[in-house]
Design a protein around this motif. Structure first.
Motif, short mmCIF file in Angstrom:
data_model
loop_
_atom_site.label_atom_id
_atom_site.label_comp_id
_atom_site.label_asym_id
_atom_site.label_seq_id
_atom_site.Cartn_x
_atom_site.Cartn_y
_atom_site.Cartn_z
N ASN A 117 29.34 -1.28 25.99
CA ASN A 117 30.76 -1.56 25.77
C ASN A 117 30.99 -3.04 26.03
OD1 ASN A 117 31.10 -2.01 28.53
ND2 ASN A 117 31.45 0.16 28.93
N SER A 119 32.25 -4.64 28.38
CA SER A 119 32.41 -5.16 29.73
C SER A 119 31.36 -6.18 30.14
CB SER A 119 32.47 -4.01 30.73
OG SER A 119 31.21 -3.38 30.77
N ARG A 120 30.16 -6.07 29.58
CA ARG A 120 29.11 -6.99 30.03
C ARG A 120 28.91 -8.18 29.08
NH1 ARG A 120 26.37 -5.44 34.45
NH2 ARG A 120 26.81 -3.31 35.12
N GLU A 156 34.30 -8.20 33.11
CA GLU A 156 34.65 -7.77 34.47
C GLU A 156 34.51 -8.90 35.47
OE1 GLU A 156 32.50 -4.15 35.15
OE2 GLU A 156 33.73 -3.08 33.69
C1 LIG Z 1 31.64 -0.01 30.39
O1 LIG Z 1 30.55 -0.24 31.27
C2 LIG Z 1 30.90 -0.34 32.63
C3 LIG Z 1 29.66 -0.65 33.43
O2 LIG Z 1 28.66 -1.18 32.65
C4 LIG Z 1 31.57 0.93 33.12
O3 LIG Z 1 31.97 0.76 34.45
C5 LIG Z 1 32.77 1.23 32.25
O4 LIG Z 1 33.33 2.46 32.62
C6 LIG Z 1 32.38 1.27 30.79
N1 LIG Z 1 33.57 1.41 29.98
C7 LIG Z 1 33.65 2.26 28.97
C8 LIG Z 1 34.97 2.28 28.25
O5 LIG Z 1 32.74 2.95 28.63
#
Ligand SMILES: *[C@@H]1O[C@H](CO)[C@@H](O)[C@H](O)[C@H]1NC(C)=O
Ligand SMILES: *[C@@H]1O[C@H](CO)[C@@H](O)[C@H](O)[C@H]1NC(C)=O
Ligand SMILES: *[C@@H]1O[C@H](CO)[C@@H](O)[C@H](O)[C@H]1NC(C)=O
Ligand SMILES: *[C@@H]1O[C@H](CO)[C@@H](O)[C@H](O)[C@H]1NC(C)=O
Ligand SMILES: *[C@@H]1O[C@H](CO)[C@@H](O)[C@H](O)[C@H]1NC(C)=O
Ligand SMILES: *[C@@H]1O[C@H](CO)[C@@H](O)[C@H](O)[C@H]1NC(C)=O
Length: 585
Positions: A117, A119-120, A156
């Protein structure tokens, strides 16, 4: 041939036999890694000095080019897409191509970092830049260098640990309408440096933009190398009262029907259309951009290309983004800035481009343009960024009357004449894969062939701009096209010394919607580096459109605003009408 190319070809031909022999034998007995190590070594020893990039890219590439052998391997070993189409390369061409591809190697995210996703992945909103304090008690002087550190973070807020993001940096002063492009270095750990020469007094403000995350660049790389069909072309075929539209491209899968082969007999440039059922291949009437293939990336990948989120978004300063620059210190006051050392080809002051090397810039109004071009034949070839030069000159000089060739709008060919002063101005678009609306088949010409048809001489000016329409193809396609053009330029300069040849480089553009997938600045920057390397050492002048657009205060646009076009044309005229025979270095 110029001295440069003679020396180079001699050196190369001496060692190519050995290299080729080594290559074919070793390919089967050594692991790929060892093989590439060896080739890299040989290359380094024999021609390492010959393909220096222009300073900007040389610096960036030195930082970014380790592990290049791996990326090249992927490219060369998986040529299943078009294994034997187009003419085979000579050994020296193969060497040069390898070197050019090495020189544009770009760091890839580590394996397994394909984002599950967002986030990274790199997030400009969480990223920061910091001005590195001056060594001189927080004082900066004209002639100094300013360094800025850029720290990339993910969505993040965690620091990024690898490089490969595409950043652009600019130092500017709205008050002085001044600006200069920064040189960005990738430290491959989430940190970047941007360096700027300080060239004017007063306040100077830093702007850093993340054009793409490294994760987005990885997607673009895959598209470039594997999806050359993502812009497609069509041709109308007609004979009597039958007509049919067929899909065309530089490469077409052969299993989907018989092909018409329009490979250029003179240059060997490939071009194909599917053959219409009832009509012969000779019945091709025209050529046009067909359209853009959609759904070429996954929904998750599409998150990497969100305008205003992670495409061309400014990165904030951690504290201040502005410094005050004092007049030059006495001891360094008389030193001229060195464009190679600074990796800067020029800067704006009061919206006027000041090149740091080569040509002495003059500014031209309608009278001095006419004066400069009197008795001259000006031939412009390329994409719409060259057509802009034609349009500019015709708009500014009333005596330069456009002759109505009844060409399609925005397509050409175009011609303008001032018969009083014997000025001829011509524009013609480059050959396939030109993405113009509709070009008559008979007007589809390759620049190299057109150059071969010019007499040339001191009254001839040739201006070229060819880059944007190659962004959907692997870099090899562009290398081959430029090689053909370079050969034709060398032939032209040999038979007609004194011909002025000007090459306009690529420029960044607005990347809204899904434009990145077809026209990203990352593609353009890669092509631009190849262009500079291919023409390096030839007696041609480069107009650095890239830096002229990065440095300017107006937003990026594939067709730069008139304020920039004027500076490009002025620079060209300054070169064409330079005093005496002084060569540009
Ligand atoms: C995206 O990845 C992070 C950790 O890598 C996780 O905490 C988060 O829930 C994920 N978000 C989704 C929408 O999958
Ligand atoms: C390549 O050449 C440079 C100098 O030209 C040298 O510093 C470097 O060590 C060489 N690299 C290899 C792999 O031989
Ligand atoms: C090149 O890649 C390999 C494998 O991913 C890695 O072990 C090595 O450290 C890399 N070398 C450099 C110079 O980055
Ligand atoms: C080469 O590319 C094709 C087309 O994308 C792909 O299907 C194939 O698996 C690749 N082969 C290798 C060896 O990577
Ligand atoms: C097409 O041309 C042929 C003769 O060349 C003619 O017989 C036929 O009627 C024409 N068809 C149409 C639809 O006009
Ligand atoms: C197309 O024509 C060129 C030149 O005649 C030739 O080299 C090439 O192999 C042909 N392509 C195909 C797919 O037959």
């Amino acid at each position: 041939m110029t001295l440069f190319s003679l020396q180079r070809w001699q050196i190369i031909s001496k060692i190519t036999c050995t290299v080729t022999m080594f290559r074919s034998v070793l390919k089967y007995i050594l692991s790929f890694v060892t093989l590439f190590g060896l080739i890299f070594l040989l290359r380094n020893i024999t021609i390492g000095q010959n393909f220096r990039m222009s300073a900007l890219y040389e610096f960036q590439n030195r930082i970014q080019s380790s592990n290049q052998s791996r990326s090249r391997l992927t490219l060369h070993d998986n040529h299943t897409l078009y294994p034997h189409w187009g003419q085979p390369l000579s050994p020296e061409e193969e060497l040069e191509e390898g070197d050019l591809l090495d020189s544009i190697a770009w760091p890839q995210p580590p394996p397994g970092s394909a984002p599950p996703n967002l986030s990274r992945t790199s997030d400009p909103a969480h990223s920061l830049f910091t001005i590195v304090p001056s060594k001189n008690e927080q004082r900066w002087y004209v002639g100094d260098q300013l360094e800025v550190q850029v720290h990339l973070h993910d969505f993040e807020g965690r620091p990024k640990r690898y490089g490969g993001d595409l950043l652009l940096a600019r130092l500017h002063s709205p008050k002085c309408k001044a600006g200069v492009a920064g040189q960005v270095l990738d430290h491959k750990n989430g940190l970047y440096s941007a360096r700027f020469p300080l060239l004017w007094e007063g306040s100077a403000q830093v702007a850093v933009t993340m054009v793409h995350s490294s994760e987005a660049v990885a997607v673009l790389r895959r598209l470039r190398d594997k999806r050359p069909d993502r812009v497609f072309f069509v041709s109308l075929f007609r004979q009597g009262n039958h007509s049919q539209k067929m899909v065309c491209n530089m490469y077409l899968p052969q299993d989907k029907g018989p092909l018409c082969n329009y490979t250029d007999l003179h240059s060997g440039e490939p071009w194909y259309c599917y053959k219409p059922k009832m009509l012969s291949c000779d019945a091709r009437i025209n050529h046009a951009k067909g359209g853009y293939l959609k759904n070429i990336i996954t929904k998750k990948e599409a998150l990497l290309f969100k305008s205003g989120v992670n495409v061309k978004v400014p990165i904030r300063a951690s504290t201040s983004d502005t410094i005050n620059v004092l007049p030059p210190r006495k001891e360094s006051g008389s030193q001229k800035p060195d464009p190679v050392k600074l990796a800067t080809s020029g800067y704006y002051y009061q919206d006027s481009w000041r090149p740091l090397g080569g040509v002495t810039m003059r500014h031209f109004d309608k009278t001095s343009i006419t004066q400069c071009l009197t008795k001259k034949l000006v031939y412009m070839y390329g994409d719409s960024t060259m057509r802009q030069w034609f349009e500019y000159l015709v708009a500014v000089v009333p005596e330069l009357k456009e002759f109505n060739l009844q060409s399609p709008k925005k397509v050409g060919p175009f011609m303008a004449v001032d018969s009083t002063h014997n000025i001829l101005l011509k524009y013609r678009c480059h050959g396939p894969p030109i993405r113009f609306s509709t070009v008559t088949a008979s007007e589809l010409r390759y620049i190299a062939n057109e150059l071969d048809g010019l007499a040339g001489g001191p009254n001839t000016v040739v201006a070229l701009s060819i880059w944007s329409h190659f962004s959907t193809f692997p870099a090899e396609v562009y290398v081959r096209r430029l090689r053909h053009i370079r050969k034709a330029v060398v032939r032209l300069l040999d038979r007609a010394p004194g011909t002025a040849v000007v090459v306009r480089t690529a420029n960044p553009q607005a990347l809204e919607g899904d434009a990145s997938l077809y026209n990203s600045d990352w593609f353009s920057l890669q092509l631009d580096a190849v262009l500079r390397a291919v023409f390096k050492g030839l007696d041609v002048m480069l107009v650095d459109a890239w830096q002229m657009c990065v440095a300017h205060r107006q937003p990026h646009n594939v067709h730069p605003p008139t304020a920039i076009v004027k500076n490009m044309v002025d620079m060209t005229l300054s070169y064409v009408c330079r005093d005496g025979t002084g060569k540009i270095v």
